[in-house]
Design a protein around this motif. Sequence first.
Motif, PDB file in Angstrom:
ATOM      1  N   GLN A 180       8.909 -21.487   8.115  1.00  0.00           N
ATOM      2  CA  GLN A 180       9.553 -19.819   7.982  1.00  0.00           C
ATOM      3  C   GLN A 180       8.412 -19.249   8.298  1.00  0.00           C
ATOM      4  N   ASP A 181       8.834 -17.726   8.685  1.00  0.00           N
ATOM      5  CA  ASP A 181       7.663 -16.670   8.934  1.00  0.00           C
ATOM      6  C   ASP A 181       7.919 -15.702   7.735  1.00  0.00           C
ATOM      7  N   VAL A 182       7.006 -15.648   7.051  1.00  0.00           N
ATOM      8  CA  VAL A 182       6.803 -14.756   5.654  1.00  0.00           C
ATOM      9  C   VAL A 182       5.998 -13.475   5.880  1.00  0.00           C
ATOM     10  N   THR A 183       6.554 -12.357   5.474  1.00  0.00           N
ATOM     11  CA  THR A 183       5.807 -11.292   5.382  1.00  0.00           C
ATOM     12  C   THR A 183       5.947 -10.745   4.065  1.00  0.00           C
ATOM     13  N   LEU A 184       4.715 -10.518   3.362  1.00  0.00           N
ATOM     14  CA  LEU A 184       4.708 -10.152   1.804  1.00  0.00           C
ATOM     15  C   LEU A 184       4.093  -8.675   1.722  1.00  0.00           C
ATOM     16  N   ARG A 185       4.410  -7.891   0.722  1.00  0.00           N
ATOM     17  CA  ARG A 185       3.785  -6.523   0.392  1.00  0.00           C
ATOM     18  C   ARG A 185       3.039  -6.523  -0.813  1.00  0.00           C
ATOM     19  N   ALA A 186       1.731  -6.406  -0.667  1.00  0.00           N
ATOM     20  CA  ALA A 186       1.038  -6.443  -2.096  1.00  0.00           C
ATOM     21  C   ALA A 186       0.990  -5.158  -2.601  1.00  0.00           C
ATOM     22  N   THR A 187       1.022  -4.925  -3.793  1.00  0.00           N
ATOM     23  CA  THR A 187       0.715  -3.849  -4.711  1.00  0.00           C
ATOM     24  C   THR A 187       0.280  -4.081  -5.906  1.00  0.00           C
ATOM     25  N   LEU A 188      -0.795  -3.019  -6.296  1.00  0.00           N
ATOM     26  CA  LEU A 188      -1.559  -2.912  -7.721  1.00  0.00           C
ATOM     27  C   LEU A 188      -1.038  -1.921  -8.492  1.00  0.00           C
ATOM     28  N   TYR A 189      -1.020  -2.279  -9.805  1.00  0.00           N
ATOM     29  CA  TYR A 189      -0.448  -0.900 -10.743  1.00  0.00           C
ATOM     30  C   TYR A 189      -1.644  -0.982 -11.803  1.00  0.00           C
ATOM     31  N   ASP A 190      -1.905   0.084 -12.506  1.00  0.00           N
ATOM     32  CA  ASP A 190      -2.823   0.008 -13.581  1.00  0.00           C
ATOM     33  C   ASP A 190      -2.182   0.259 -15.027  1.00  0.00           C
ATOM     34  N   GLU A 191      -3.124   0.616 -15.959  1.00  0.00           N
ATOM     35  CA  GLU A 191      -2.330   0.917 -17.156  1.00  0.00           C
ATOM     36  C   GLU A 191      -1.831   2.091 -17.395  1.00  0.00           C
ATOM     37  N   ALA A 192      -2.149   3.320 -16.700  1.00  0.00           N
ATOM     38  CA  ALA A 192      -1.648   4.523 -16.712  1.00  0.00           C
ATOM     39  C   ALA A 192      -0.437   4.249 -15.786  1.00  0.00           C
ATOM     40  N   GLY A 193      -0.102   3.098 -15.034  1.00  0.00           N
ATOM     41  CA  GLY A 193       1.096   3.218 -14.532  1.00  0.00           C
ATOM     42  C   GLY A 193       0.986   3.748 -13.016  1.00  0.00           C
ATOM     43  N   LEU A 194      -0.003   3.978 -12.620  1.00  0.00           N
ATOM     44  CA  LEU A 194      -0.369   4.512 -11.246  1.00  0.00           C
ATOM     45  C   LEU A 194      -0.356   3.332 -10.295  1.00  0.00           C
ATOM     46  N   LYS A 195       0.176   3.595  -9.012  1.00  0.00           N
ATOM     47  CA  LYS A 195       0.550   2.526  -8.265  1.00  0.00           C
ATOM     48  C   LYS A 195      -0.576   2.731  -6.893  1.00  0.00           C
ATOM     49  N   SER A 196      -1.067   1.516  -6.486  1.00  0.00           N
ATOM     50  CA  SER A 196      -1.971   1.767  -5.176  1.00  0.00           C
ATOM     51  C   SER A 196      -1.059   1.733  -4.017  1.00  0.00           C
ATOM     52  N   ASN A 197      -1.906   1.894  -2.868  1.00  0.00           N
ATOM     53  CA  ASN A 197      -1.255   1.866  -1.398  1.00  0.00           C
ATOM     54  C   ASN A 197      -0.688   0.460  -1.689  1.00  0.00           C
ATOM     55  N   SER A 198       0.270   0.240  -0.726  1.00  0.00           N
ATOM     56  CA  SER A 198       0.949  -1.212  -0.557  1.00  0.00           C
ATOM     57  C   SER A 198       0.228  -1.656   0.821  1.00  0.00           C
ATOM     58  N   MET A 199      -0.061  -3.099   1.090  1.00  0.00           N
ATOM     59  CA  MET A 199      -0.238  -3.489   2.050  1.00  0.00           C
ATOM     60  C   MET A 199       0.308  -4.773   2.419  1.00  0.00           C
ATOM     61  N   LYS A 200       0.852  -4.984   3.759  1.00  0.00           N
ATOM     62  CA  LYS A 200       1.401  -6.137   3.884  1.00  0.00           C
ATOM     63  C   LYS A 200       0.803  -7.133   4.775  1.00  0.00           C
ATOM     64  N   PHE A 201       0.985  -8.417   4.414  1.00  0.00           N
ATOM     65  CA  PHE A 201       0.458  -9.447   5.355  1.00  0.00           C
ATOM     66  C   PHE A 201       1.502 -10.676   5.647  1.00  0.00           C
ATOM     67  N   SER A 202       1.246 -11.167   6.737  1.00  0.00           N
ATOM     68  CA  SER A 202       2.247 -12.275   7.302  1.00  0.00           C
ATOM     69  C   SER A 202       1.575 -13.574   7.481  1.00  0.00           C
ATOM     70  N   PHE A 203       2.259 -14.445   7.434  1.00  0.00           N
ATOM     71  CA  PHE A 203       2.103 -15.770   7.706  1.00  0.00           C
ATOM     72  C   PHE A 203       2.918 -16.699   8.115  1.00  0.00           C
ATOM     73  N   THR A 204       2.859 -17.770   8.791  1.00  0.00           N
ATOM     74  CA  THR A 204       3.977 -18.831   8.969  1.00  0.00           C
ATOM     75  C   THR A 204       3.725 -20.087   8.109  1.00  0.00           C
ATOM     76  N   CYS A 205       4.941 -20.629   7.841  1.00  0.00           N
ATOM     77  CA  CYS A 205       4.758 -21.960   7.098  1.00  0.00           C
ATOM     78  C   CYS A 205       5.248 -22.888   8.272  1.00  0.00           C
ATOM     79  N   GLU A 206       4.539 -23.997   8.333  1.00  0.00           N
ATOM     80  CA  GLU A 206       5.041 -25.124   9.319  1.00  0.00           C
ATOM     81  C   GLU A 206       5.371 -26.188   8.377  1.00  0.00           C
TER      82      GLU A 206
END
Length: 126
Positions: A100-126
Amino acid sequence: KATATNQQATYEAIMSATIPPPSPPVIENIEFLSTIIGDGETNYGNLYFNDPNGDVNRLTLDVVAATNFGGADYDPSSYLIAGDYYSGVYQLYIWCEGSQDVTLRATLYDEAGLKSNSMKFSFTCE
């Protein structure tokens, strides 16, 4: 009474000078293989980040596109492999089964509940 006011002002000045205001974490880059074997074996990647407050306590990996793939939501603190909690690298652990082809979106959060930018990355499972 003037002394107490001055002490309070001094205390507030010291606290504001030594404790940075809450700022969201920032994902700078993600390194992950473009193709992995879909045999359920773990593959490793790197998430580069910085956080002025050093208090990241949550990483989410949301599925943007995939056939049969689950996301993740966890505290990445124990996966810090370089740097420190202010500027470092979290190791990612990812596996898949089947093709399958997979695209994920990573996001970080901190103790104050603040959210980072989100960054996508993709890969292929063979």
